[in-house]
Design a protein around this motif. Structure first.
Motif, PDB file in Angstrom:
ATOM      1  N   GLU A  12      -4.786  11.004  -3.229  1.00  0.00           N
ATOM      2  CA  GLU A  12      -5.682   9.843  -3.288  1.00  0.00           C
ATOM      3  C   GLU A  12      -5.476   9.036  -4.568  1.00  0.00           C
ATOM      4  O   GLU A  12      -5.451   7.801  -4.537  1.00  0.00           O
ATOM      5  CB  GLU A  12      -7.131  10.318  -3.191  1.00  0.00           C
ATOM      6  N   MET A  13      -5.312   9.730  -5.695  1.00  0.00           N
ATOM      7  CA  MET A  13      -5.136   9.045  -6.972  1.00  0.00           C
ATOM      8  C   MET A  13      -3.801   8.306  -7.024  1.00  0.00           C
ATOM      9  O   MET A  13      -3.721   7.182  -7.520  1.00  0.00           O
ATOM     10  CB  MET A  13      -5.244  10.037  -8.126  1.00  0.00           C
ATOM     11  N   SER A  37       0.840  -1.198   0.000  1.00  0.00           N
ATOM     12  CA  SER A  37       0.000   0.000   0.000  1.00  0.00           C
ATOM     13  C   SER A  37       0.877   1.252   0.000  1.00  0.00           C
ATOM     14  O   SER A  37       2.074   1.199   0.308  1.00  0.00           O
ATOM     15  CB  SER A  37      -0.921   0.013   1.220  1.00  0.00           C
ATOM     16  N   PHE A  38       0.254   2.378  -0.332  1.00  0.00           N
ATOM     17  CA  PHE A  38       0.943   3.661  -0.412  1.00  0.00           C
ATOM     18  C   PHE A  38       0.294   4.609   0.579  1.00  0.00           C
ATOM     19  O   PHE A  38      -0.872   4.971   0.436  1.00  0.00           O
ATOM     20  CB  PHE A  38       0.833   4.204  -1.844  1.00  0.00           C
ATOM     21  N   ASP A  39       1.056   4.995   1.604  1.00  0.00           N
ATOM     22  CA  ASP A  39       0.531   5.856   2.660  1.00  0.00           C
ATOM     23  C   ASP A  39       0.663   7.316   2.235  1.00  0.00           C
ATOM     24  O   ASP A  39       1.764   7.809   2.001  1.00  0.00           O
ATOM     25  CB  ASP A  39       1.318   5.612   3.956  1.00  0.00           C
ATOM     26  N   SER A  40      -0.468   8.021   2.144  1.00  0.00           N
ATOM     27  CA  SER A  40      -0.444   9.382   1.611  1.00  0.00           C
ATOM     28  C   SER A  40      -0.782  10.458   2.645  1.00  0.00           C
ATOM     29  O   SER A  40      -1.074  11.584   2.287  1.00  0.00           O
ATOM     30  CB  SER A  40      -1.430   9.491   0.441  1.00  0.00           C
ATOM     31  N   ASP A  41      -0.736  10.140   3.940  1.00  0.00           N
ATOM     32  CA  ASP A  41      -1.119  11.099   4.974  1.00  0.00           C
ATOM     33  C   ASP A  41      -0.279  12.379   4.917  1.00  0.00           C
ATOM     34  O   ASP A  41      -0.802  13.493   4.938  1.00  0.00           O
ATOM     35  CB  ASP A  41      -0.990  10.463   6.367  1.00  0.00           C
ATOM     36  N   GLU A  42       1.035  12.225   4.867  1.00  0.00           N
ATOM     37  CA  GLU A  42       1.921  13.393   4.853  1.00  0.00           C
ATOM     38  C   GLU A  42       2.020  13.996   3.454  1.00  0.00           C
ATOM     39  O   GLU A  42       2.437  15.136   3.275  1.00  0.00           O
ATOM     40  CB  GLU A  42       3.324  12.981   5.321  1.00  0.00           C
ATOM     41  N   PHE A  43       1.597  13.207   2.479  1.00  0.00           N
ATOM     42  CA  PHE A  43       1.749  13.574   1.079  1.00  0.00           C
ATOM     43  C   PHE A  43       1.074  14.903   0.756  1.00  0.00           C
ATOM     44  O   PHE A  43       1.608  15.713  -0.004  1.00  0.00           O
ATOM     45  CB  PHE A  43       1.155  12.461   0.224  1.00  0.00           C
ATOM     46  N   VAL A  48      -0.828   3.388  -7.157  1.00  0.00           N
ATOM     47  CA  VAL A  48       0.362   2.676  -6.692  1.00  0.00           C
ATOM     48  C   VAL A  48      -0.027   1.413  -5.935  1.00  0.00           C
ATOM     49  O   VAL A  48       0.579   0.349  -6.123  1.00  0.00           O
ATOM     50  CB  VAL A  48       1.240   3.589  -5.806  1.00  0.00           C
ATOM     51  N   THR A  49      -1.038   1.512  -5.089  1.00  0.00           N
ATOM     52  CA  THR A  49      -1.487   0.338  -4.339  1.00  0.00           C
ATOM     53  C   THR A  49      -1.979  -0.756  -5.291  1.00  0.00           C
ATOM     54  O   THR A  49      -1.684  -1.950  -5.079  1.00  0.00           O
ATOM     55  CB  THR A  49      -2.608   0.722  -3.361  1.00  0.00           C
ATOM     56  N   PRO A  68       9.974   0.725  -7.828  1.00  0.00           N
ATOM     57  CA  PRO A  68       9.816   0.356  -9.236  1.00  0.00           C
ATOM     58  C   PRO A  68       9.615   1.592 -10.110  1.00  0.00           C
ATOM     59  O   PRO A  68       9.004   2.581  -9.689  1.00  0.00           O
ATOM     60  CB  PRO A  68       8.565  -0.527  -9.227  1.00  0.00           C
ATOM     61  N   ALA A  69      10.129   1.531 -11.332  1.00  0.00           N
ATOM     62  CA  ALA A  69      10.034   2.670 -12.252  1.00  0.00           C
ATOM     63  C   ALA A  69       8.584   3.077 -12.497  1.00  0.00           C
ATOM     64  O   ALA A  69       8.281   4.254 -12.689  1.00  0.00           O
ATOM     65  CB  ALA A  69      10.721   2.321 -13.566  1.00  0.00           C
ATOM     66  N   VAL A  70       7.678   2.103 -12.463  1.00  0.00           N
ATOM     67  CA  VAL A  70       6.258   2.390 -12.690  1.00  0.00           C
ATOM     68  C   VAL A  70       5.720   3.326 -11.613  1.00  0.00           C
ATOM     69  O   VAL A  70       4.917   4.221 -11.891  1.00  0.00           O
ATOM     70  CB  VAL A  70       5.432   1.086 -12.736  1.00  0.00           C
ATOM     71  N   VAL A  71       6.160   3.129 -10.371  1.00  0.00           N
ATOM     72  CA  VAL A  71       5.710   3.992  -9.270  1.00  0.00           C
ATOM     73  C   VAL A  71       6.155   5.430  -9.520  1.00  0.00           C
ATOM     74  O   VAL A  71       5.379   6.379  -9.356  1.00  0.00           O
ATOM     75  CB  VAL A  71       6.252   3.484  -7.920  1.00  0.00           C
TER      76      VAL A  71
END
Length: 404
Positions: free
Chosen positions: A390-391, A176-182, A396-397, A364-367
């Motif tokens: 969010e997107m 998963s991708f944590d986006s809180d601080e993002f 990423v997830t 990964p390069a895709v990320v």
């Protein structure tokens, strides 16, 4: 002798050919030959690289594949042999080994590297050593006549604050991708101008007089290290701090630049011989002149020590006006300039500096592509910071879940 074929795209350098010739002269069991993919015009080079990548994908390559695109390392693990069981990681600098890993496995080695990182004076940096993004943002609030960095363009700051630490946002156990601080970070990045508005040259006195706090620098040849001491006005002091790029751990990281990756074709009929050649070029001090010529440092700790002797054979004459350090055999003609002798204390300090570097997280390069795509839409005003975070998190997830 058993033949070992090394496949690579022509790049104008002769390192592989030189290493092969030297290896062949001492090996009783193996003989290395070069399979060179060539182009015959500058306009054909992109075509050459495309064909070279197709050859890797099809497995139509020799026992060893040499390449410079890090994306290949991540994309073609199904072609490359896992070298984890062959490598003794204690022989090499940790920052290099960490940069070569894909999901904790080692699919390539590289004999030489350089490092990009941030450097400043200890007295101007956090006394507790904590170097998080939050600390960086707090330090960014400087008086008008003081700059944290010599460049403030959005793309430049994005690389330092975000792209170098994407791995901090990924939970590899949960995919998963944590986006809180993002969100906070995105809003901050948007405050920077598209074009740089700070005009400080590397030869200016801004770093010496405190007008500019940090410099984005390179660690490679010794003269560059000495020149940073000149630039910050601490030639005779141990006051420089290579603090690195901020991240969640609070310990700065460095961007390790690999010139060439060496992987073994997992379908090679001569895997042991292929590894012996890679092990040879990783640990041969006879190839030091090639590293010096391209200002790269050896990944091998033992070869690095010999490289320090080679680089420090002559004293360095320091020129404050041009902020350069030049090795000179005869320093009598430069008696009016400071001279740095590369003694044991200098060697030990530089070795320790490299040995304690922590590499930036790799993703990964895709990320990276996903993040860059969504950031473009955010900067264009198409999405808010919340929507962008969010997107990115969703895409990423999804990717991590599919690739496992």
């Amino acid at each position: 002798k058993i033949q070992i074929e090394v496949t690579f795209a022509e790049n104008g350098k002769s390192f592989v050919q030189l290493a092969a010739s030297m290896f062949n002269a001492v090996s009783n069991e193996y003989h290395v030959v070069c399979d060179i993919h060539r182009s015959y015009g500058s306009e054909d080079y992109d075509v050459l690289l495309n064909q070279f990548e197709k050859a890797i994908l099809k497995g139509d390559v020799g026992d060893i594949i040499v390449y410079s695109d890090k994306e290949f390392l991540q994309k073609y693990t199904s072609v490359f042999l896992d070298l984890t069981g062959y490598v003794n990681p204690n022989q090499y600098f940790r920052c290099v080994m960490d940069s070569l890993k894909v999901n904790d496995a080692v699919y390539a080695m590289s004999p030489y590297f350089t490092v990009h990182t941030l450097v400043g004076l200890k007295r101007n940096l956090p006394s507790d050593g904590e170097w998080t993004t939050e600390t960086f943002l707090q330090m960014s609030d400087t008086p008008e006549d003081v700059h944290l960095l010599s460049v403030n363009s959005r793309s430049y700051m994005q690389e330092i604050l975000l792209m170098n630490r994407l791995g901090d946002y990924i939970s590899w156990t949960e995919n998963s991708f944590d986006s809180d601080e993002f969100i906070t970070l995105l809003e901050h990045l948007k405050t920077y101008p598209e074009e740089n508005q700070i005009h400080i040259r590397s030869a200016d006195n801004a770093f010496m007089n405190g007008t500019c706090v940090l410099r984005n620098t390179t660690l490679s040849s010794l003269n560059i290290y000495i020149e940073e001491k000149i630039r910050f006005g601490v030639l005779d002091e141990e006051e420089l701090c290579y603090i690195g790029f901020p991240n969640d751990s609070g310990k700065g990281t460095a961007d390790v630049n690999i010139e060439s990756y060496y992987s073994i074709n997992q379908n090679s009929p001569a895997i042991q011989g292929a590894w012996e050649f890679i092990d040879f070029l990783m640990n041969s001090s006879e190839l030091l002149t090639e590293a010096e010529g391209h200002s790269y440092m050896p990944s091998s700790k033992s070869v690095f020590s010999e490289w320090l002797d080679y680089e420090g054979a002559y004293p360095y004459v320091c020129h404050y006006q041009s902020m350069t350090a030049i090795p000179e055999q005869n320093t009598l003609a430069s008696e009016n300039y400071p001279v740095v002798v590369i003694d044991d204390n200098f060697r030990n300090a530089y070795y320790e500096l490299i040995d304690t570097l922590r590499a930036c997280s790799t993703v990964p390069a895709v990320v990276t592509e996903i993040v860059q795509e969504e950031l473009s839409a955010f900067y264009a005003g198409i999405h808010t910071a919340e929507e962008t975070a969010e997107m990115i998190s969703s895409r990423v997830t999804l990717f991590l879940g599919e690739t496992g």
